[in-house]
Each structure stands twice: as structure tokens, then as C-alpha cells.
Write a protein that holds these residues in place. Structure first.
Motif, PDB file in Angstrom:
ATOM      1  N   GLU A   1     -74.570 -49.737 -12.496  1.00 38.11           N
ATOM      2  CA  GLU A   1     -74.319 -50.866 -11.608  1.00 38.11           C
ATOM      3  C   GLU A   1     -75.606 -51.343 -10.944  1.00 38.11           C
ATOM      4  N   ALA A   2     -76.450 -50.407 -10.555  1.00 40.13           N
ATOM      5  CA  ALA A   2     -77.720 -50.775  -9.928  1.00 40.13           C
ATOM      6  C   ALA A   2     -78.631 -51.488 -10.913  1.00 40.13           C
TER       7      ALA A   2
ATOM      8  N   LEU B   1     -77.640 -53.315 -13.518  1.00 42.15           N
ATOM      9  CA  LEU B   1     -77.096 -54.657 -13.746  1.00 42.15           C
ATOM     10  C   LEU B   1     -77.388 -55.588 -12.569  1.00 42.15           C
ATOM     11  N   LYS B   2     -77.250 -55.060 -11.343  1.00 39.51           N
ATOM     12  CA  LYS B   2     -77.508 -55.881 -10.159  1.00 39.51           C
ATOM     13  C   LYS B   2     -78.969 -56.310 -10.095  1.00 39.51           C
ATOM     14  N   ALA B   3     -79.870 -55.367 -10.378  1.00 36.33           N
ATOM     15  CA  ALA B   3     -81.297 -55.685 -10.348  1.00 36.33           C
ATOM     16  C   ALA B   3     -81.656 -56.678 -11.444  1.00 36.33           C
TER      17      ALA B   3
ATOM     18  N   ASN C   1     -79.633 -58.870 -12.881  1.00 34.65           N
ATOM     19  CA  ASN C   1     -79.030 -60.177 -12.614  1.00 34.65           C
ATOM     20  C   ASN C   1     -79.839 -60.996 -11.609  1.00 34.65           C
ATOM     21  N   THR C   2     -80.519 -60.326 -10.680  1.00 33.97           N
ATOM     22  CA  THR C   2     -81.340 -61.076  -9.727  1.00 33.97           C
ATOM     23  C   THR C   2     -82.553 -61.701 -10.407  1.00 33.97           C
TER      24      THR C   2
ATOM     25  N   THR D   1     -77.338 -67.779  -9.083  1.00 37.99           N
ATOM     26  CA  THR D   1     -77.623 -67.156  -7.788  1.00 37.99           C
ATOM     27  C   THR D   1     -76.375 -67.224  -6.925  1.00 37.99           C
ATOM     28  N   LYS D   2     -75.784 -66.058  -6.635  1.00 40.60           N
ATOM     29  CA  LYS D   2     -74.488 -66.007  -5.961  1.00 40.60           C
ATOM     30  C   LYS D   2     -74.515 -66.664  -4.582  1.00 40.60           C
TER      31      LYS D   2
END
Length: 316
Positions: free
Chosen positions: A235-236, A238-240, A242-243, A299-300
Motif C-alpha cells: 500500500e505504501a 502504491l501511494k508513493a 501514485n503521487t 491528484t486527489k
């Protein structure tokens, strides 16, 4: 004032002929370019409004994004109105000195965009590789210094190009330019004198700005990927990752189009002029059109603010 057969002294007025071979359909070609320009203005203006009015977005990444949006508005505005004047209103003439000013604007804004992309890459590098030190390193003072630096660097580096043209190149084979905007190499090719110094400084300026930025951005993302792939949790990772996706998309589309335009100007004699000129316009118009769409979708925080803004208008 003619000097010899086919050669004239520095003309006071130049004439853009648009896209050679496509003069009869230029009025139709202008429609998609105009649409891209309107979307670019609307998208980047919305981006600036959201970042300015939302305190939670007053962070380095979004400040650099606001700089990118403002640069895109200025870059597209320095090109499209004159281009549409040629296509739709048959206004091809332009004063030589105004052409030089347009060239300064175009190359300056291109350089600023490249510098902002580098700043965004370095911001992501620190945020992912040194997350605990990000707020300390990218403080308000550093962001201000970076903003001033990426603005002054191209603005100053382009000035010698103008002086070399104005002071060295006095004789031209024609006053007709097969283009719709003023570009350094497009003008240099019109001169009938030795242009080796102009070409050398053009290459040097391109490397100092675009080439060096490309190398540093590439190294930053390589290090980012190495760090991301070593994160223990999926998860970390993917989050990194995606940014970084919006930045990577913008980075690739900007530099791929930039390198194509750069190399075809110098070695693209086998590419038909109408194809080269059309693609060189896309090189300057696609980033302003493309960037707000990418950041708005990927960008969310920005996507949520856009949705919230339009929902509040509907409810009102």
C-alpha cells in the motif's frame, strides 16, 4: 532595402506564411488549436483559483503546480493569438523587434516550465526519500528562492540570443518565415551570413536549461523508484508511486515533444515542413492543454476541490 540579388538588409517587418502547403485549409486547422487554447486557459485558471483559495494546498508541490499553470497560460498566450490572426484574419506581418520580444517570451516560458518540472521532481524526491526532513528542507524561503531562480535563469540566458541576432545578423535571404511564431532557429536559417556562433549559443542555452534539467529530473525519478520499490508495504509503494504519476506523465510529454522539435530544427531536412511546423506548435500547446487535465484527474486533493466547487454551484 536590397543589397544584392536575393539578399536584403535586416527587414523592419517580417511576414509569417503559416504552414507551407496547407494555406488553403489553415482556417480549419486553427479551430482545434483555438479549442486547445481555450481549454488550456480555463483549466489552468481553475487550477490557480483552487490552489490560491484553498489553504490546505499552500504546500511546495502545489505552489510549483501553480507556477506551472501560470507559465502555461503565458506560454500559450504568447503564441496562439498571433497564430489565429494569421489563419483567420490574414494578419501575417509583424515588426522585427516585436518578433524578437516574442522569441524572448517563448523561450523564457519554455525554460521556466522546464525549471518548474525540475523543482517538482526534487520536491517529490525529498518527500519520498527523506519524508521526515521534507518540511524542513522545502521551507517557504527555499521555495521562494527556487521560484526566483527558475524564472531568472531562462530570462537571462535568452537575452544573448537576441543580441547575437540583432547585432550580428544584418543580411537575410528573405523576410518570409515558414512558421506562425518566432523561433530562434527559424530566424537563424533566414540569415545569409555565418550563423555558427548563433547555433552554438542556441545549443549551449538548450543544454543549460532543458538538457541539464532533463538529466537531473531523470536521476531524481530513478532514485525515487529505487526507494519506492524498497518500501516494505504494498500500500505504501502504491501511494508513493501514485503521487509521482502526474509528474511523470507531464515530464515525458514535455521533453519528448521538446526533443523532437529541437532535433528536427537542426537535422530534420527529410521531414516535410508542414509536418514539422504543425508538430512544433503542438509542442508548445499540448503541455498547457494537457497539464491541468492530468493533475485534475490524478491528484486527489485537486480533484476533490473541483468536484466540491461544482457541486456547491449546482446546489446554489
Amino acid at each position: 532595402m536590397p543589397i544584392t540579388n536575393g539578399t536584403m538588409f535586416m527587414p523592419s517587418v517580417l511576414t509569417f506564411i503559416g504552414i507551407p502547403g496547407l494555406e488553403t485549409i489553415q482556417c480549419w486547422i486553427g479551430i482545434p488549436f483555438c479549442a486547445m487554447y481555450i481549454i488550456a486557459l480555463a483549466g489552468n485558471s481553475l487550477l490557480l483559483i483552487i490552489i490560491k483559495t484553498e489553504p490546505s494546498l499552500h504546500e511546495p508541490m502545489y505552489i510549483f503546480l501553480a507556477m506551472l499553470g501560470a507559465t502555461d497560460i503565458a506560454l500559450s498566450t504568447s503564441i496562439v493569438p498571433k497564430m489565429l490572426g494569421i489563419f483567420w484574419f490574414h494578419l501575417p506581418e509583424i515588426y522585427f523587434d516585436i518578433c524578437l520580444f516574442q522569441m524572448w517570451l517563448i523561450h523564457t516560458f519554455q525554460g521556466i516550465e522546464s525549471g518548474v518540472l525540475l523543482a517538482m521532481a526534487l520536491d517529490r524526491y525529498v518527500a519520498i526519500c527523506y519524508p521526515l526532513r521534507h518540511a524542513t528542507i522545502f521551507n517557504r524561503q527555499l521555495v521562494m528562492h527556487i521560484a526566483v531562480g527558475v524564472t531568472l535563469r531562462p530570462a537571462i540566458l535568452v537575452i544573448p540570443r537576441l543580441l547575437l541576432i540583432k547585432c550580428r545578423l544584418k543580411f537575410y535571404g528573405t523576410k518570409l518565415i515558414s512558421h506562425t511564431y518566432w523561433e530562434h532557429m527559424a530566424l537563424v536559417k533566414l540569415a545569409t551570413e555565418d550563423v555558427s556562433i548563433n547555433k552554438f549559443y542556441g545549443l549551449l542555452g538548450a543544454f543549460i536549461v532543458g538538457g541539464l534539467d532533463f538529466i537531473l529530473i531523470s536521476l531524481s525519478y530513478i532514485q525515487i523508484f529505487i526507494t519506492v520499490f524498497h518500501l516494505p508495504q504494498k500500500e505504501a509503494r502504491l501511494k508513493a508511486f501514485n503521487t509521482c504519476v502526474p509528474h511523470i506523465c507531464v515530464f515525458f510529454q514535455f521533453y519528448l515533444l521538446a526533443f523532437f522539435s529541437f532535433f528536427t530544427h537542426r537535422s530534420g531536412s527529410y521531414i516535410p515542413s508542414h509536418i514539422h511546423i504543425t508538430l512544433s506548435k503542438l509542442y508548445l500547446l499540448v503541455p498547457p492543454f494537457f497539464n491541468p487535465l492530468v493533475y485534475g484527474v490524478k491528484t486527489k486533493h485537486i480533484r476533490d476541490k473541483v468536484v466540491k466547487m461544482f457541486r456547491s454551484k449546482d446546489q446554489a
